[in-house]
Motif scaffolding. Structure first.
Motif, short mmCIF file in Angstrom:
data_model
loop_
_atom_site.label_atom_id
_atom_site.label_comp_id
_atom_site.label_asym_id
_atom_site.label_seq_id
_atom_site.Cartn_x
_atom_site.Cartn_y
_atom_site.Cartn_z
N ASP B 144 -26.60 18.36 19.45
CA ASP B 144 -25.64 18.42 20.57
C ASP B 144 -26.25 18.00 21.90
N GLN B 243 -26.92 25.39 9.74
CA GLN B 243 -25.78 24.48 9.78
C GLN B 243 -24.53 25.16 9.24
N GLU B 244 -24.72 25.95 8.18
CA GLU B 244 -23.57 26.63 7.59
C GLU B 244 -22.95 27.64 8.55
N SER B 245 -23.77 28.15 9.49
CA SER B 245 -23.17 29.02 10.50
C SER B 245 -22.91 28.24 11.80
N ASN B 246 -22.68 26.92 11.64
CA ASN B 246 -22.20 26.07 12.73
C ASN B 246 -23.17 25.88 13.90
N PRO B 248 -25.53 23.49 15.85
CA PRO B 248 -25.71 22.04 15.90
C PRO B 248 -27.18 21.65 15.71
#
Lengths: 284, 349
Positions: B144, B243-246, B248
């Motif tokens: 990000d 990544q699975e918990s969002n 970036p």
């Protein structure tokens, strides 16, 4: 008369036997084991000074010893500066409210130092809460993590209660008449503090400082997580030699040195504490 | 070979009930002989995968109960073996420990008559330990910020002029030495035997750009998440979980450091045969496929790799990529102490 005294002394000593046995088996004996381990050859087979030679000739050990001392002294000073006002405030409170506040002082103990370190990262970080606040006023970002500052914050946070209580005890032991007498003689508040209250609380300050210092010597996780590359502690070396290279003689030698430093500080502590009891008897 | 049996809630309940009924038998030492294995594992989320794919099916197939404990530790292994009081029949191990521990005589030799390793990649074969899976470490970066100027190889990581940003490396010399050489341009196949002087010179170049020398694995991803560092050496499993918990966060597969998940039987275990049978079980092809699907560690059997779920396969380290480096614990034997001491002194100055 003397006989009676001897008998009371003997009877009192009896009460200490369980504690003495406990300490002998679970503290003194393992400690002797560590000492003898430090005098063994690592490869096995016979006594040797190999571990001690290594400890005293490798520059790393001296450097880490200096860092450990610096960090411990720093943490002691920070804790003292922060804890004294708290103790002073607590001493002025009516007993009931004081108990409530004392519980507040103890609350940090309920969280593990690992969890605390991670939450301090959220607070002190590059885009942490404090830096975000500073940014709204146009300051920063200030580097507060992964340096000595971070270590001091983390350690003081843990150590302050250990400093508050000895100081509080010695402040509470002061007869209130002393302050009143000084006031009658015309001393102002500041003068009473600097000439009466503070000097009389010094034994508590010393006791707290030594306690905190001894505890700091063994710190490990907080400097590793919040510190920078130069914030290395003796305890990290013990861990490294125990678990990673399995050189237990060297790990033991380092542990013995740490124990000696702590023992030296504790001896000082007992001197100071007996001093404080003499003073309180005199005062009464 | 048993094929996978889908676990229903009922079968789990039945399993627990059966365990409870059977439990008193294990208290009696006579019965316990060969009926129970104690396994020490590293814990974490992977434990549930192992329970489901390895431990419970093993009990089902052999009748041998598996009891687990966490926290593999060389010092504890040494104490158990030296005092002839072995509590762990099997322990998982860090790959770096294996050669030293084997030389110290803390492990039973792997019984090749029981453990079939014909299809195992050579890097995961050891006379005293069984390598079940391959894990990978590599460069993690934020997705990000930095507007795409991202270090993807170790030479990028070292090129602080072209790709500015704060770096994070581990605060230990193992892995870091190899990474430094690759950062200085050494190809993976030429890293061993390591040129120590060259590695330390390379470390000198990057010293001031390393904002954090990471003490614990979980820090590697959290430093990026909290904008404390831009490029860190992290493990793929951790990055995927973030990544699975969002979060970036990205991970480069271009140049990875590969290691092996080893297990071995402690010297003097009273359940040697059962332990060997369990180690053989970890080398079963279908077990490895299912574990890979759940943990994203690559199977160590060459014939298991093509069977892994394609969605998972993109996360598996590419064993054939010449850019990747298999760490060589043998090179480190007898060097860890000296080089780590030098490294720590280097950090302090």
């Amino acid at each position: 008369m003397i006989r009676n005294l001897a008998r009371t002394y003997f009877r009192e000593a009896l009460y200490a036997i369980p504690a003495v046995l406990f300490m002998a088996f679970l503290f003194a004996m393992p400690l002797l084991g560590v000492l003898s381990q430090s005098l063994q050859r690592n490869s096995g087979g016979g006594p040797s000074l190999e571990a001690w030679t290594k400890v005293f000739t490798t520059p790393l050990f001296l450097k880490v010893a200096i860092a450990t001392l610096e960090i411990s002294i720093g943490a002691t000073l920070c804790s003292l500066l922060l804890a004294y006002p708290v103790a002073y405030f607590l001493a002025k409170q009516p007993p009931r409210r004081r108990v409530l506040y004392m519980i507040l002082v103890l609350i940090p103990f309920w969280t593990s130092s690992l969890v605390k370190s991670f939450s301090l990262m959220v607070l002190l970080g590059h885009s942490g809460i404090i830096n975000e606040l500073l940014a709204t006023v146009g300051i920063g970002p200030v580097k507060m993590l992964f340096n000595r500052f971070g270590v001091m914050v983390g350690m003081s946070h843990y150590l302050i209660p250990f400093m508050v209580f000895p100081i509080l005890t010695s402040l509470q032991n002061q007869p209130p008449e002393l302050g009143r007498a000084a006031a009658i003689m015309g001393a102002g508040k500041l003068r009473i503090f600097t000439r009466v209250t503070f000097p009389l609380s010094l034994p508590g300050v010393m006791a707290g400082a030594l306690l905190v210092f001894v505890l700091s010597l063994g710190f490990y996780i907080i400097p590793a997580l919040l510190g920078g590359r130069k914030d290395m502690m003796f305890a990290n070396l013990v861990d490294f030699y125990t678990r990673e290279v399995l050189n237990w003689p060297v790990a033991s030698a380092v542990a013995v040195l740490l124990a000696l430093a702590a023992a030296a500080a504790a001896t000082l502590l007992s001197k100071v504490q007996s001093g404080s009891s003499i003073y309180s008897e005199e005062a009464r | 070979m048993p094929t996978s049996v889908p676990l229903s809630r009922r079968s789990i309940v039945l399993g627990i009930a059966a365990g409870a009924v059977a439990a008193p038998a294990y208290i009696r030492p006579g019965w316990a002989q060969g009926k129970r294995l104690v396994i020490c594992h590293f814990g974490g989320i992977e434990y549930f995968a192992k329970r489901q794919v390895l431990y419970d099916p093993f009990t089902k197939a052999t009748g041998i109960e598996i009891v687990t404990t966490t926290g593999p530790d060389v010092a504890k292994m040494k104490v158990q073996v030296e005092h002839k009081d072995v509590e762990w029949d099997i322990t998982e191990m860090n790959d770096a420990w294996v050669p030293t521990v084997a030389r110290m005589g803390l492990l039973e030799r792997v019984d090749e008559n029981i453990v079939d390793r014909t299809n195992c990649i050579p890097q995961a074969k050891n006379d005293f330990a069984v390598g079940r899976a391959v894990y990978s470490g590599g460069i993690a970066f934020p997705t990000d910020r930095l507007s795409g100027r991202v270090a993807k190889t170790w030479t990028d990581f070292w090129d602080t002029k072209r790709i500015p940003g704060r770096r994070g490396l581990r605060n230990r010399i193992t892995d870091t030495l190899e990474i430094a050489l690759m950062g200085d341009g050494v190809t993976a196949s030429k890293v061993y035997p390591c040129d120590v002087e060259r590695a330390f010179k390379a470390l000198d170049q990057i010293k001031e750009d390393v904002s954090q020398w990471i003490a614990q694995s979980q820090q590697a991803v959290s430093l990026i998440q909290r904008d404390e560092a831009d490029f860190t050496f992290a493990y793929a499993t951790r990055v995927k979980k973030s990544q699975e918990s969002n979060v970036p966060i990205g991970y480069s597969f271009q140049q990875n450091i590969l290691g092996i998940n080893y297990s071995g039987a402690l010297k003097g275990t009273r359940n040697r045969d059962a332990a060997m049978r369990f180690l053989a079980f970890t080398m079963d092809r279908d077990r490895q496929v299912q574990l890979a699907n759940l943990t994203i560690d690559a199977p160590s059997r060459t014939d298991a790799l093509p069977l892994v779920d394609p969605r998972v396969r993109k996360w598996l380290p590419d064993i054939g990529n010449p850019g990747n480096l298999f760490t060589n614990p043998e090179w480190w034997v007898g060097r860890v102490d000296e080089l780590n001491t030098r490294f720590k002194e280097w950090l302090l100055t």
